[in-house]
Scaffold this active site. Structure first.
Site, PDB file in Angstrom:
ATOM      1  N   GLU A  84      -6.453  -3.042  11.992  1.00 52.22           N
ATOM      2  CA  GLU A  84      -6.286  -3.144  11.021  1.00 52.22           C
ATOM      3  C   GLU A  84      -6.938  -4.567  11.171  1.00 52.22           C
ATOM      4  O   GLU A  84      -7.250  -5.205   9.660  1.00 52.22           O
ATOM      5  CB  GLU A  84      -4.880  -4.172  10.744  1.00 52.22           C
ATOM      6  CG  GLU A  84      -3.299  -3.305  11.657  1.00 52.22           C
ATOM      7  CD  GLU A  84      -3.579  -2.301  10.586  1.00 52.22           C
ATOM      8  OE1 GLU A  84      -3.636  -2.427   8.851  1.00 52.22           O
ATOM      9  OE2 GLU A  84      -2.616  -0.928  10.895  1.00 52.22           O
ATOM     10  N   GLU A  91       0.925  -1.330  -0.299  1.00 55.83           N
ATOM     11  CA  GLU A  91      -0.130  -0.310   0.106  1.00 55.83           C
ATOM     12  C   GLU A  91       0.698   0.685  -0.203  1.00 55.83           C
ATOM     13  O   GLU A  91       1.999   1.100   0.859  1.00 55.83           O
ATOM     14  CB  GLU A  91      -1.105   0.029   0.855  1.00 55.83           C
ATOM     15  CG  GLU A  91      -1.748   1.028   1.227  1.00 55.83           C
ATOM     16  CD  GLU A  91      -2.804   1.051   2.370  1.00 55.83           C
ATOM     17  OE1 GLU A  91      -3.875   1.906   2.347  1.00 55.83           O
ATOM     18  OE2 GLU A  91      -2.846   0.882   3.220  1.00 55.83           O
ATOM     19  N   MET A 122       0.261  -3.187   8.642  1.00 49.54           N
ATOM     20  CA  MET A 122      -0.494  -2.855   7.263  1.00 49.54           C
ATOM     21  C   MET A 122      -1.475  -3.929   6.961  1.00 49.54           C
ATOM     22  O   MET A 122      -0.925  -5.051   7.869  1.00 49.54           O
ATOM     23  CB  MET A 122       0.793  -3.655   6.000  1.00 49.54           C
ATOM     24  CG  MET A 122      -0.186  -3.329   4.561  1.00 49.54           C
ATOM     25  SD  MET A 122      -1.065  -1.672   4.469  1.00 49.54           S
ATOM     26  CE  MET A 122      -2.384  -2.955   2.884  1.00 49.54           C
ATOM     27  N   GLU A 123      -2.947  -3.640   6.903  1.00 48.10           N
ATOM     28  CA  GLU A 123      -3.823  -5.052   6.390  1.00 48.10           C
ATOM     29  C   GLU A 123      -4.267  -6.016   6.061  1.00 48.10           C
ATOM     30  O   GLU A 123      -4.769  -6.264   5.612  1.00 48.10           O
ATOM     31  CB  GLU A 123      -4.764  -3.850   6.890  1.00 48.10           C
ATOM     32  CG  GLU A 123      -5.752  -3.152   5.370  1.00 48.10           C
ATOM     33  CD  GLU A 123      -5.642  -1.804   5.154  1.00 48.10           C
ATOM     34  OE1 GLU A 123      -5.143  -1.475   4.821  1.00 48.10           O
ATOM     35  OE2 GLU A 123      -4.111  -1.829   6.267  1.00 48.10           O
TER      36      GLU A 123
END
Length: 917
Positions: A350, A180, A315-316
């Site tokens: 997240e 991302e 970060m998901e």
């Protein structure tokens, strides 16, 4: 994306160079220039590859349906090879395929689409696109695009990169992805935009001793010699930025949700026990979100991995969430109480994304706030459910304050900001998307009611599952389910930047209200909002709610003031707008209303949230020269018996800002002002003491370090002496109970107060603590104190650590955090002298942080002009917004100083307050 300290999803991503030969296209580029948006062509039957340059998005005439990816990372050479076979659907006549690639060498001879070799293979560096031109129009329908490529496991913490860690005394490399927002293209050629959802079938070839993780569970694996080949189950539809891979020496602990989903926390070998708290929160979060969103967790497993080098907080990635170690690991011996709360919030954030972002994905980066604002808001809802004793919704006002602060700048931006080029995306991972986004959601939920809001959200998730949505889609569902004018109301908050200050004036039986855009520079913008107003008088039982739709309105308050009988004694008469600070706006009261509120504060009639709101509004109004510093100090003194953690945390922040501005505004009075602020903060600090008590609450444990650090920074001799004493004991006995993790930073800062070039034993001791610790949290704690010193040579030595291998790139901001007003000129001279080195070492990822931390220490228009002149020839798109915001903040401080200097009663007021009991 989550956050860790200043790293709030704030990694800027750019490119390097371009080169070609007969069979290889090098996908890399210099920083792209800004450009006006241009629509992507729907059809491209003819013409040259040049027609695709300078577009905001990829053309829509072809889209991926399924990626079959095979990657082989070499953790010793730090390279990787790969092969992609992508099922592509061609929907309109074209002879071109256009996709993204960067930092990759693509084997031209290997490229085939439906067994056709392209006639043209052109890489446009500034756009990060690979254009494949064929001799004839491509057949409509699905076909297979295949190619081979290779790349470098970079050290930029983006794309497919390497992270370093110690294993049995030796340094090892881990391979990690961070895609991302636009960095999947650095790992494999792809349609790297969120709207291009596809299924992914990933195969990895790794050393047989390594653990290799991806989004989905393992389908099968084989071992041939020293190489292990792992194939993962095919993913559901997902965007490229959510694809994830981690390869390294890892161990895990495991839990299971009531629904049977397996949840694991992976860590470096030897650290898995530190993942227990995060695992517990993760299991609970998946269960809660299933009920709240009315939709089960979509994947068969969820892994959470602690990464030693990680640019953001977390970060998901779908099913494989990655974190900084400090955002996931809690160690009973070395972690502060605040870390437990931070970990809970980050994990819940997240995992909220697994629904809000992953299952339903933003259509384009303009709608980033849909991801981040909602995940921020949902994380507080979840943590409040798990730990109600933490009063997390009160602490949420920290987020609202951060959003209000940034959004009071001319150089802010709307929640929904047009993205014209991939290079612009990372500029909006900031307090507007996260904090203002979450705050306006809280405002809307409060307006609609919790139950209506929840049911509408669940309906939205079900309607757009496995697809993409934009802000208007959410408003439409909420409007349909609630019957309220959600779109008209919320568009005023998402499509224009800024927010209003509501001026409140009492006129007989009416409360007259007028809105104007609030800006910290004292000007008044042209913005106009539909504002959900809440008002109460004398108690919280009788409240009035209505929408302020125009510039002004008046409220008949007879029905809510009758119980007050207009008594002005005992704090009974007061009118408070924005009850519990659920609205994203500020309030300025006339003198009578302000005095009544101050009286209500004195008699403890107001809620915790309202006590925070009053002081925060007054602070902002003072900075904007709409109120005097004199009146702000009188208000602060009203809080002298305050005991609540959240309120004192805000009082503390305001106090330190007042102390900082006083250095330049009233140098002759700064000592007395600091003594007044010490007088305010010392009583609760004495009550708590340095040593934790068995019976104390989580909030008491959070408050202690806040107060002790503030007292050290304000120069309180006894606190500094005690910190130095305890640090001396700690240096010789790291396990001493006299300096637990919560109070170490205060002691470290105290020890640094006495450090000079000729008396540097405490500095050397801190460096020793840093070098001997293998805990990321402790390392960050030390780094954040090394520059808090009056000796410029020590400050320079600390800053120069950033050019060594001793400080991980992700931890740069800790060192910069420690800079103070006393040595700001040293820091600025260092920044100027080393700018080229900074640019070279930190690339385009962290330059904005260097600018922000150093420049905002200053408060004169002359310095702002000097900064502007220096960066005039060094500007880059990736830090342009940060630079403008920093310069604006310097000028705001300069204006505030002029206002303070013109206050006739400031010195007299300070003396009066110092003499008062």
């Amino acid at each position: 994306m989550g956050f860790g300290g200043e790293a709030r999803g704030v990694v800027v991503r750019y490119l390097n160079k371009v080169a070609k030969d007969a069979n290889v296209v090098e996908a890399a580029a210099p920083p792209p220039p800004r450009r006006a948006p241009a629509p992507a062509p729907p059809v491209a039957a003819a013409g040259s590859p040049n027609q695709f340059r300078g577009k905001a998005m990829l053309p829509r005439f072809a889209a991926p349906r399924r990626y079959d990816l095979r990657l082989r990372p070499d953790l010793v050479a730090c390279t990787f090879t790969g092969a992609a076979a992508v099922t592509v659907a061609v929907s309109a006549p074209t002879r071109f395929l256009v996709l993204n690639a960067a930092d990759l060498s693509v084997d031209r001879a290997s490229i085939r689409f439906r067994d056709l070799a392209p006639k043209e293979v052109v890489f446009f560096a500034d756009d990060e696109i690979l254009v494949l031109g064929f001799s004839n129009d491509l057949p409509l329908g699905e076909g297979l695009l295949s190619m081979k490529f290779n790349g470098t496991l970079n050290d930029q913490m983006r794309g497919f990169y390497r992270s370093k860690y110690q294993y049995k005394g030796k340094m090892k490399n881990m391979a990690v992805t961070q895609f991302e927002s636009v960095d999947a293209r650095r790992c494999f050629p792809c349609w790297d935009e969120p709207a291009f959802k596809a299924k992914f079938k990933i195969t990895l070839e790794v050393s047989s001793g390594m653990v290799a993780l991806s989004n989905m569970p393992i389908a099968n694996q084989t071992v041939t010699g020293t190489i292990k080949t792992i194939s993962y189950q095919e993913s559901p539809l997902m965007s490229t930025y959510l694809v994830a891979i981690v390869v390294g020496l890892l161990e895990y602990i495991e839990g299971v949700t009531p629904e049977g989903t397996k949840v694991r926390v992976y860590t470096q070998v030897g650290k898995s026990s530190q993942g227990k708290f995060a695992l517990d929160v993760g299991v609970k979060s998946l269960h809660l979100y299933k009920d709240y969103f009315g939709t089960p967790y979509p994947l068969p497993k969820l892994d959470m991995v602690a990464i030693p080098d990680f640019a953001a907080g977390a970060m998901e990635n779908y099913g494989l969430v990655t974190f900084r170690e400090v955002a996931l690991l809690f160690d009973e011996e070395s972690s502060a109480e605040s870390s437990k709360q931070s970990i809970a919030i980050t994990v819940a954030h997240e995992l909220a994304h697994q629904w809000f972002g992953n299952l339903v994905t933003l259509e384009w980066w303009t709608h980033l706030w849909l991801n981040e604002g909602f995940a921020t808001w949902m994380s507080h809802l979840a943590v409040d459910s798990f730990f109600p004793q933490w009063n997390i919704w009160t602490q949420f006002l920290d987020d609202t304050t951060a959003g209000l602060k940034l959004d009071s700048l001319e150089e802010s931006h709307p929640i929904e900001v047009e993205i014209h080029h991939a290079s612009e995306v990372d500029e909006i991972f900031d307090a507007i998307s996260y904090d203002k986004g979450a705050s306006v959601i809280r405002m809307l939920q409060n307006y609609l009611g919790a139950e209506r809001f929840q049911k509408a959200l669940a309906s939205y998730i079900r309607k757009f599952a496995y697809s993409n949505a934009k802000t208007e889609d959410l408003w439409a569902v909420l409007e349909e389910k609630s019957g309220e004018p959600v779109k008209n109301l919320m568009t005023t908050w998402t499509k224009q930047q800024g927010y209003p200050v509501i001026n409140a004036k009492l006129n007989g039986n009416y409360l007259e209200l007028e809105q104007a855009q609030f800006l910290l520079d004292g000007s008044s913008g042209s913005g106009m909002w539909i504002v959900p107003i809440t008002a109460g008088c004398g108690s919280y039982d009788m409240q009035k709610k209505f929408l302020l739709k125009g510039k002004s309105d008046r409220l008949d308050i007879r029905n809510i003031t009758s119980q007050c009988s207009n008594q002005e004694k005992g704090g009974k008469f007061w009118i408070k707008l924005n009850i519990n600070q659920t609205g994203f706006y500020r309030v300025q009261y006339d003198d009578k209303l302000a005095a009544a509120l101050q009286n209500a504060l004195q008699f403890k009639k107001l809620s915790v949230m309202d006590r925070i709101g009053i002081v925060e509004d007054s602070h902002a109004l003072s900075m904007a020269c709409k109120q005097t510093l004199t009146s702000l100090l009188r208000l602060l003194y009203t809080y002298r018996e305050e005991t609540d953690y959240s309120v004192l945390s805000h009082i503390n922040t305001v106090s330190l800002n007042v102390a900082k501005i006083s250095v330049d505004a009233t140098p002759g009075l700064v000592g007395d002002i600091k003594q007044l602020l010490i007088k305010l903060l010392l009583p609760p600090a004495i009550k708590l003491g340095w040593d934790p008590k068995n019976s104390e609450s989580h909030l008491d444990a959070l408050l202690r370090p806040v107060l002790l650090v503030a007292l050290v920074k304000l120069g309180h001799d006894k606190t500094i002496s005690e910190g130095v004493r305890r640090f001396g004991i700690f240096v010789h006995d790291r396990n001493t109970s006299l300096l637990p993790p919560d109070t170490r930073k205060a002691a470290y800062l105290a020890a640094m107060q006495n450090v000079t070039s000729s008396y540097r034993s405490a500095y050397n001791d801190l460096l020793k603590v840093y070098r001997e610790s293998d805990e990321a949290e402790e390392k960050g704690r030390v780094l954040s104190t090394l520059c808090y010193c009056k000796d410029k040579n020590i400050v320079l030595e600390s800053l120069n650590l950033l050019f060594t291998n001793e400080v991980r790139s992700q931890d740069t901001y800790y060192v910069l955090q420690g800079l103070s007003v006393e040595t700001r000129e040293t820091a600025w001279l260092w920044l100027k002298a080393n700018w080229d080195r900074i640019t070279k070492k930190y690339g385009n990822t962290q330059e904005g942080g260097f600018i922000r931390y150093v420049t905002t220490l200053f408060s004169s228009n002359e310095k702002a002009a000097e900064f502007s002149s220096f960066f005039a020839t060094r500007k880059k798109p990736e830090f342009e917004r940060t630079l403008k915001q920093s310069l604006e903040n310097v000028r705001i401080s300069a204006r505030w100083i002029q206002g303070i200097r013109s206050e006739p009663r400031l010195a007299q007021t300070v003396q009066e307050l110092l003499r008062m009991p």
